[in-house]
Design a protein around this motif. Structure first.
Motif, PDB file in Angstrom:
ATOM      1  N   ASN A  43      -0.548  -0.943   9.724  1.00 22.01           N
ATOM      2  CA  ASN A  43      -1.407  -0.618   8.704  1.00 22.01           C
ATOM      3  C   ASN A  43      -2.320  -1.637   8.376  1.00 22.01           C
ATOM      4  N   ALA A  44      -2.808  -1.674   6.913  1.00 22.70           N
ATOM      5  CA  ALA A  44      -4.027  -2.541   6.608  1.00 22.70           C
ATOM      6  C   ALA A  44      -3.704  -3.956   7.010  1.00 22.70           C
ATOM      7  N   ALA A  45      -2.563  -4.767   6.687  1.00 21.29           N
ATOM      8  CA  ALA A  45      -2.530  -5.968   7.084  1.00 21.29           C
ATOM      9  C   ALA A  45      -2.257  -6.194   8.736  1.00 21.29           C
TER      10      ALA A  45
ATOM     11  N   GLU B 165       5.027  -0.590  15.625  1.00 22.80           N
ATOM     12  CA  GLU B 165       4.897   0.509  14.411  1.00 22.80           C
ATOM     13  C   GLU B 165       6.190   1.585  14.393  1.00 22.80           C
ATOM     14  N   LYS B 166       6.722   1.721  13.468  1.00 23.78           N
ATOM     15  CA  LYS B 166       7.835   2.662  13.330  1.00 23.78           C
ATOM     16  C   LYS B 166       7.599   4.010  13.479  1.00 23.78           C
TER      17      LYS B 166
ATOM     18  N   CYS C 138      -4.558   4.229  -0.553  1.00 22.24           N
ATOM     19  CA  CYS C 138      -5.438   4.130  -1.999  1.00 22.24           C
ATOM     20  C   CYS C 138      -6.103   5.711  -2.087  1.00 22.24           C
TER      21      CYS C 138
ATOM     22  N   VAL D  77      11.421  -2.113  13.999  1.00 20.87           N
ATOM     23  CA  VAL D  77      11.955  -3.327  14.326  1.00 20.87           C
ATOM     24  C   VAL D  77      13.368  -3.536  13.625  1.00 20.87           C
TER      25      VAL D  77
ATOM     26  N   SER E 247       4.970  -5.655   7.658  1.00 18.99           N
ATOM     27  CA  SER E 247       5.889  -4.615   7.698  1.00 18.99           C
ATOM     28  C   SER E 247       5.612  -3.626   6.281  1.00 18.99           C
TER      29      SER E 247
ATOM     30  N   LYS F 104       3.218   7.447  -0.237  1.00 19.46           N
ATOM     31  CA  LYS F 104       3.123   6.305   0.314  1.00 19.46           C
ATOM     32  C   LYS F 104       2.298   6.556   1.754  1.00 19.46           C
TER      33      LYS F 104
ATOM     34  N   ASP G   4       1.681  -6.336   1.835  1.00 17.49           N
ATOM     35  CA  ASP G   4       3.019  -5.865   0.907  1.00 17.49           C
ATOM     36  C   ASP G   4       4.175  -6.483   1.381  1.00 17.49           C
TER      37      ASP G   4
ATOM     38  N   LEU H 134      -1.128  -4.959  -3.269  1.00 17.86           N
ATOM     39  CA  LEU H 134      -2.519  -4.466  -3.463  1.00 17.86           C
ATOM     40  C   LEU H 134      -3.203  -4.453  -1.963  1.00 17.86           C
ATOM     41  N   GLY H 135      -4.110  -3.242  -1.707  1.00 21.50           N
ATOM     42  CA  GLY H 135      -4.494  -3.380  -0.516  1.00 21.50           C
ATOM     43  C   GLY H 135      -5.675  -4.412  -0.456  1.00 21.50           C
TER      44      GLY H 135
HETATM   45  C1  LIG Z   1      -0.612   6.115  -3.468  1.00 18.97           C
HETATM   46  C2  LIG Z   1      -1.205   4.350  -3.459  1.00 18.97           C
HETATM   47  C3  LIG Z   1      -2.412   4.209  -4.031  1.00 18.97           C
HETATM   48  C4  LIG Z   1      -2.885   2.866  -3.842  1.00 18.97           C
HETATM   49  N1  LIG Z   1      -4.047   2.460  -4.366  1.00 18.97           N
HETATM   50  C5  LIG Z   1      -4.501   1.027  -4.299  1.00 18.97           C
HETATM   51  C6  LIG Z   1      -5.660   0.758  -4.979  1.00 18.97           C
HETATM   52  O1  LIG Z   1      -6.291   1.520  -5.520  1.00 18.97           O
HETATM   53  N2  LIG Z   1      -5.953  -0.579  -4.722  1.00 18.97           N
HETATM   54  C7  LIG Z   1      -5.293  -1.300  -4.209  1.00 18.97           C
HETATM   55  O2  LIG Z   1      -5.640  -2.573  -3.741  1.00 18.97           O
HETATM   56  N3  LIG Z   1      -4.163  -0.858  -3.541  1.00 18.97           N
HETATM   57  C8  LIG Z   1      -3.605   0.210  -3.824  1.00 18.97           C
HETATM   58  N4  LIG Z   1      -2.335   0.662  -3.001  1.00 18.97           N
HETATM   59  C9  LIG Z   1      -1.638  -0.392  -2.241  1.00 18.97           C
HETATM   60  C10 LIG Z   1      -2.130  -0.591  -0.794  1.00 18.97           C
HETATM   61  O3  LIG Z   1      -2.152   0.690  -0.344  1.00 18.97           O
HETATM   62  C11 LIG Z   1      -1.178  -1.324  -0.022  1.00 18.97           C
HETATM   63  O4  LIG Z   1      -1.201  -2.653  -0.594  1.00 18.97           O
HETATM   64  C12 LIG Z   1      -1.375  -1.432   1.316  1.00 18.97           C
HETATM   65  O5  LIG Z   1      -1.436  -0.247   2.140  1.00 18.97           O
HETATM   66  C13 LIG Z   1      -0.400  -2.408   2.174  1.00 18.97           C
HETATM   67  O6  LIG Z   1      -0.834  -2.468   3.511  1.00 18.97           O
HETATM   68  P1  LIG Z   1       0.269  -3.310   4.392  1.00 18.97           P
HETATM   69  O7  LIG Z   1      -0.476  -3.251   5.932  1.00 18.97           O
HETATM   70  O8  LIG Z   1       0.665  -4.556   3.869  1.00 18.97           O
HETATM   71  O9  LIG Z   1       1.630  -2.362   4.265  1.00 18.97           O
HETATM   72  P2  LIG Z   1       1.820  -0.760   4.442  1.00 18.97           P
HETATM   73  O10 LIG Z   1       0.630   0.003   4.245  1.00 18.97           O
HETATM   74  O11 LIG Z   1       3.224  -0.402   3.748  1.00 18.97           O
HETATM   75  O12 LIG Z   1       2.285  -0.691   6.202  1.00 18.97           O
HETATM   76  C14 LIG Z   1       3.212  -1.394   6.917  1.00 18.97           C
HETATM   77  C15 LIG Z   1       3.427  -0.658   8.195  1.00 18.97           C
HETATM   78  O13 LIG Z   1       4.549  -1.180   8.624  1.00 18.97           O
HETATM   79  C16 LIG Z   1       5.562  -0.146   9.099  1.00 18.97           C
HETATM   80  N5  LIG Z   1       6.781  -0.700   9.475  1.00 18.97           N
HETATM   81  C17 LIG Z   1       7.556  -1.053   8.295  1.00 18.97           C
HETATM   82  N6  LIG Z   1       8.676  -1.361   8.762  1.00 18.97           N
HETATM   83  C18 LIG Z   1       8.779  -1.503  10.252  1.00 18.97           C
HETATM   84  C19 LIG Z   1       9.757  -1.962  10.943  1.00 18.97           C
HETATM   85  N7  LIG Z   1      10.960  -2.211  10.758  1.00 18.97           N
HETATM   86  N8  LIG Z   1       9.160  -1.766  12.331  1.00 18.97           N
HETATM   87  C20 LIG Z   1       8.087  -1.331  12.497  1.00 18.97           C
HETATM   88  N9  LIG Z   1       7.111  -1.022  11.740  1.00 18.97           N
HETATM   89  C21 LIG Z   1       7.498  -1.073  10.509  1.00 18.97           C
HETATM   90  C22 LIG Z   1       5.180   0.742   8.201  1.00 18.97           C
HETATM   91  O14 LIG Z   1       5.608   2.140   8.969  1.00 18.97           O
HETATM   92  C23 LIG Z   1       3.740   0.793   8.040  1.00 18.97           C
HETATM   93  O15 LIG Z   1       2.991   1.509   8.717  1.00 18.97           O
HETATM   94  C24 LIG Z   1      -1.974   1.971  -3.276  1.00 18.97           C
HETATM   95  C25 LIG Z   1      -0.937   2.327  -2.657  1.00 18.97           C
HETATM   96  C26 LIG Z   1      -0.195   3.603  -2.586  1.00 18.97           C
HETATM   97  C27 LIG Z   1       0.802   4.012  -1.847  1.00 18.97           C
END
Ligand SMILES: Cc1cc2nc3c(=O)[nH]c(=O)nc-3n(C[C@H](O)[C@H](O)[C@H](O)COP(=O)(O)OP(=O)(O)OC[C@H]3O[C@@H](n4cnc5c(N)ncnc54)[C@H](O)[C@@H]3O)c2cc1C
Length: 440
Positions: free
Chosen positions: A9-11, A32-33, A42, A79, A110, A131, A278, A295-296
């Motif tokens: 996802n984002a990161a 990606e799981k 968001c 993973v 993750s 989520k 995150d 946060l995103g």
């Molecule tokens: C409803 C909602 C509204 C939001 N609104 C805002 C906002 O307005 N402003 C803001 O700044 N932020 C907001 N956020 C937060 C923002 O969406 C998150 O900070 C951002 O999505 C984090 O991205 P990430 O890539 O770190 O993690 P994630 O989005 O959690 O992605 C992690 C990925 O890793 C995968 N993964 C996990 N474990 C494993 C494993 N063991 N093996 C393989 N893959 C795995 C998951 O399936 C997922 O696809 C919101 C979040 C939600 C849920």
């Protein structure tokens, strides 16, 4: 050189794209799981609200597009373990086949999962967390099917965005149950009370200092029990925070909540292992320590910089202030940096001032009041934080204040910054300048 990224996802995808751009000759493999990649979580509350009817709009890029950029996308690959000594990653795919792969450099992205309530009945149908796009689809379908009594557990930013979604969907009744004594934990009382009044104005019931004890019903939820009462519920949304997905990364230094501790360059405590988003900590510019801010904004910034860092480019990200904003019905809220209470808890000699100024001159239509509270260091006036609320034209005014804090400016310097002025947009002294000049 082989780079492995966990999480798409984002990161994870910000990093994977960055690595591929910098080192096109190298192998970049994303594990990606799920089968979902690169979406804007968001945007999900606004799909639930019915403000957007096309869930695909929150999907930013497809796995095929990433593949076309030369990134290997292994979807349905969960993973389960990382062995840092042998530099290997193991897990299972969606049909149960074990996989095993090695890395030269690993980026853990993750993310986090919605925190669940460990109470009786928590598995009943029509109890949701939000989520993923699938969560949003199921939640909206349940709301539209029942248009009944909805209970939201948790009165934080996402809980309030979901409260707005339910009110816009015209549910029969809406109840928000919050375990602490106020909505919007992290904001001061005046702001929390305004959020409460706003929800009450639209007919929602808010219960503060009340803990959910369990759920009951048949196959689907029917009642929510708390330590103070029992309420009808056709749909329950649990919005009580997130838990970092880091169980597979045993041995790394972590914060007490499980987030992986990273340094300024997104390096973890293991050689050649990086983390972002995150699942990881971020360095707080004022507290000068790693904190958890899921946060995103940080997932994107850390992901991009981690992509550079894994390629060997020196990077440093130390500028997080926890800036955030939200809207709940007719009110916008925004915060950056620390409140006076938070600053004092961190040992700073903080003071604050609150002003109510207008978004633009009263002779131009639709001016509204903006409540701005600035927190600053008592001895030299250096800005430490701000909270804002107002009906319109409010939330984005947090940005100049965030920049001022980022640059170490005093309230006086912000008060005389060269902001633009024209009646449709602002007064000759913008509301932010008015607040800054009130700081003594
Ligand atoms: C409803 C909602 C509204 C939001 N609104 C805002 C906002 O307005 N402003 C803001 O700044 N932020 C907001 N956020 C937060 C923002 O969406 C998150 O900070 C951002 O999505 C984090 O991205 P990430 O890539 O770190 O993690 P994630 O989005 O959690 O992605 C992690 C990925 O890793 C995968 N993964 C996990 N474990 C494993 C494993 N063991 N093996 C393989 N893959 C795995 C998951 O399936 C997922 O696809 C919101 C979040 C939600 C849920």
């Amino acid at each position: 050189m082989r780079f492995i990224v966990i999480g798409a996802n984002a990161a994870g995808m910000s990093a994977a794209m960055r690595i591929k751009r910098r080192r096109p000759e190298c192998e970049v493999v994303v594990l990606e799981k799920t089968f979902e990649v690169s979406y804007g979580a968001c945007g999900l509350p606004f799909y639930v609200a019915g403000l957007n009817d096309d869930l695909d709009l929150v999907r930013i890029r497809s796995a095929e597009e990433f593949e076309q950029s030369g990134i290997v996308m292994r979807l349905g690959h969960a993973v389960e373990q990382v062995d840092f000594a042998s530099k290997t990653v193991t897990g299972h795919d969606d049909v149960g086949n074990a996989f095993f792969t090695s890395y030269d450099r690993l980026l853990i992205a993750s993310g986090a999962s919605a925190r669940l309530l460990n109470v009786p009945g928590a598995q009943l149908r029509n109890i949701f967390t939000l989520k993923t796009p699938q969560d949003a689809e199921a939640l909206r379908a349940a709301i539209e099917r029942t248009r009944g009594n909805v209970v939201i557990v948790g009165g934080g930013a996402i809980g309030l965005e979901l409260a707005e979604a339910c009110l816009l969907q015209k549910v029969k009744s809406l109840r928000v149950i919050e375990a602490t004594g106020q909505l919007l934990p992290g904001f001061d009382e005046e702001y929390a009370l305004a959020a409460l009044d706003e929800l009450a104005r639209y007919g929602a019931h808010v219960h503060l200092g009340e803990r959910v004890a369990g759920f009951s019903g048949g196959e689907a939820v029917g009642r929510v029990a708390t330590d103070k009462g029992e309420y009808d519920a056709d749909v329950v949304i649990v919005s009580v925070g997130v838990v970092p997905n880091t169980a597979f990364a045993a041995g790394l230094d972590k914060l007490p909540n499980g987030a992986i501790v990273t340094d300024h360059a997104m390096k973890t405590s293991e050689q050649d292992v990086f983390a972002a988003g995150d699942c990881a900590s971020v360095w707080h510019a004022l507290l000068k320590k790693p904190v958890y801010l899921p946060l995103g904004t940080y997932a994107n910034k850390q992901g991009r910089l981690a992509g550079d860092s894994v390629c060997g480019k020196p990077v440093s990200y130390t500028r997080a202030l926890g800036s955030m904003m939200l809207r709940c019905m007719g009110l916008e809220f925004a915060k950056t940096g620390l409140t006076e209470r938070e600053a004092k808890a961190a040992g700073m000699d903080a003071k604050s001032v609150m002003v109510r100024a207008h978004s633009h001159p009263h002779y131009y239509p639709d001016a509204c009041e903006i409540a701005i509270k600035l927190c600053y260091r008592e001895n030299d006036g250096v800005l430490l934080g701000a909270q804002l609320m107002g009906e319109r034209e409010t939330a984005l005014r947090i940005d100049p204040i965030a920049v001022a804090i980022d640059r170490g400016m005093t309230a006086e310097e912000l008060g005389f910054a060269d902001f633009g002025y024209a009646p449709p947009f602002a007064g000759s002294w913008d509301a932010v300048a008015v607040a800054a000049n009130a700081a003594k």
